[in-house]
Scaffold this motif. Structure first.
Motif, PDB file in Angstrom:
ATOM      1  N   TRP A   1       8.819  -1.176 -35.187  1.00  0.00           N
ATOM      2  CA  TRP A   1       8.171  -0.384 -34.147  1.00  0.00           C
ATOM      3  C   TRP A   1       9.000   0.869 -33.894  1.00  0.00           C
ATOM      4  N   PHE A   2       8.387   1.836 -33.213  1.00  0.00           N
ATOM      5  CA  PHE A   2       9.082   3.016 -32.716  1.00  0.00           C
ATOM      6  C   PHE A   2       8.529   3.351 -31.333  1.00  0.00           C
TER       7      PHE A   2
ATOM      8  N   ASP B   1       7.359   6.013 -28.301  1.00  0.00           N
ATOM      9  CA  ASP B   1       6.599   7.258 -28.298  1.00  0.00           C
ATOM     10  C   ASP B   1       7.554   8.429 -28.520  1.00  0.00           C
ATOM     11  N   PRO B   2       7.322   9.267 -29.542  1.00  0.00           N
ATOM     12  CA  PRO B   2       8.247  10.382 -29.795  1.00  0.00           C
ATOM     13  C   PRO B   2       8.306  11.379 -28.648  1.00  0.00           C
TER      14      PRO B   2
ATOM     15  N   LEU C   1       6.166   4.228 -41.280  1.00  0.00           N
ATOM     16  CA  LEU C   1       5.761   4.190 -39.879  1.00  0.00           C
ATOM     17  C   LEU C   1       6.397   5.344 -39.113  1.00  0.00           C
ATOM     18  N   ALA C   2       7.655   5.654 -39.415  1.00  0.00           N
ATOM     19  CA  ALA C   2       8.322   6.768 -38.749  1.00  0.00           C
ATOM     20  C   ALA C   2       7.569   8.067 -38.985  1.00  0.00           C
TER      21      ALA C   2
ATOM     22  N   ARG D   1       4.483   8.536 -39.928  1.00  0.00           N
ATOM     23  CA  ARG D   1       3.165   8.484 -39.289  1.00  0.00           C
ATOM     24  C   ARG D   1       3.265   8.679 -37.774  1.00  0.00           C
ATOM     25  N   SER D   2       4.428   8.388 -37.219  1.00  0.00           N
ATOM     26  CA  SER D   2       4.636   8.499 -35.775  1.00  0.00           C
ATOM     27  C   SER D   2       5.220   9.845 -35.368  1.00  0.00           C
TER      28      SER D   2
ATOM     29  N   SER E   1      12.651  13.308 -33.317  1.00  0.00           N
ATOM     30  CA  SER E   1      11.378  14.023 -33.185  1.00  0.00           C
ATOM     31  C   SER E   1      11.630  15.249 -32.311  1.00  0.00           C
TER      32      SER E   1
ATOM     33  N   LEU F   1       2.023  16.700 -33.139  1.00  0.00           N
ATOM     34  CA  LEU F   1       1.506  15.334 -33.176  1.00  0.00           C
ATOM     35  C   LEU F   1      -0.014  15.318 -33.323  1.00  0.00           C
TER      36      LEU F   1
ATOM     37  N   ALA G   1      -1.902  13.710 -36.642  1.00  0.00           N
ATOM     38  CA  ALA G   1      -2.970  12.708 -36.589  1.00  0.00           C
ATOM     39  C   ALA G   1      -4.164  13.139 -37.443  1.00  0.00           C
TER      40      ALA G   1
END
Length: 223
Positions: A16-17, A19-20, A42-43, A45-46, A60, A210, A214
């Motif tokens: 998990w990460f 919220d940036p 995942l990083a 993508r986040s 970030s 961000l 997306a």
């Protein structure tokens, strides 16, 4: 009252990460975790990327540096060099060698952030089809290159190197042109440097980044 998480977050084995948007003033989001392909993807993508490996740190920054594909600036001297065409350009022919070139400290620096742990992790991503390189050759020798991570219509440029003047710039220009032709819509260069600014890199707010990330992730592009 809702309790906000304490950042930077300390990561363990769970994937998990945070919220940036909750990063600290310098952009640090989390510490720890690992360099598994699943966590690295995942990083990205986040909207997060790793920067060190001892400990592993995840970032970030705000603002975020990107290249707009339709606003790349090629200086006159570089245009002349490109017309002379003194190099052979390849893609994904020598990924690990490009990373090893990036691992050599730049002039004036004692070390590079591209450590053996990064090389091992991103070479694994390359073997899985998620990381790619552009190589610049002269007389059969690797003289420059750039590498990064591709997901959907998003590309994260990680690092580049040169052993001959302007070879890294040639690699980056070729990469940008190639990605545009393939339909990519977001090129992340993370933080601007004098070289990337010269070639047209701009900074945008993290929130805008961000949103664009997306949108880019929804595309189905092939490197």
């Amino acid at each position: 009252m809702r309790a906000w998480p304490v950042l930077p977050a300390l990561l363990g084995q769970r994937l998990w990460f945070p919220d940036p948007r909750l990063a600290d003033a310098e952009g640090l989001v989390a510490i720890g975790g690992d360099f598994s392909p699943q966590r690295l993807l995942l990083a990205y993508r986040s909207g997060i990327f790793p920067w060190t490996d001892n400990p592993i740190t995840w970032w970030s920054p705000d603002p975020r540096a990107i290249f707009e594909f339709d606003r790349v600036h090629i200086p006159r001297s570089l245009r002349r060099l490109l017309r002379k065409n003194p190099f052979t350009i390849t893609r994904d022919r020598a990924f690990r060698q490009v990373m090893e070139g990036c691992a050599q400290p730049a002039p004036g620096r004692e070390e590079s952030w591209v450590t053996p742990a990064f090389i091992m992790a991103y070479t694994r991503l390359h073997e899985l089809g998620h990381a790619h390189s552009v190589e610049v050759w002269q007389n059969g020798e690797l003289v420059g290159g750039v590498y990064g991570v591709a997901i959907g219509g998003f590309f994260a440029g990680e690092s580049m190197f040169h052993r001959v003047r302007d070879a890294s710039k040639v690699a980056l220009i070729h990469l940008l042109q190639h990605l545009r032709e393939r339909g990519f819509v977001l090129f992340d260069t993370q933080m601007a440097t004098p070289v990337t600014r010269l070639l047209g890199a701009v900074e945008i707010p993290r929130e805008e980044y961000l949103r664009r990330l997306a949108d880019a992730l929804r595309k189905d592009c092939r490197f």
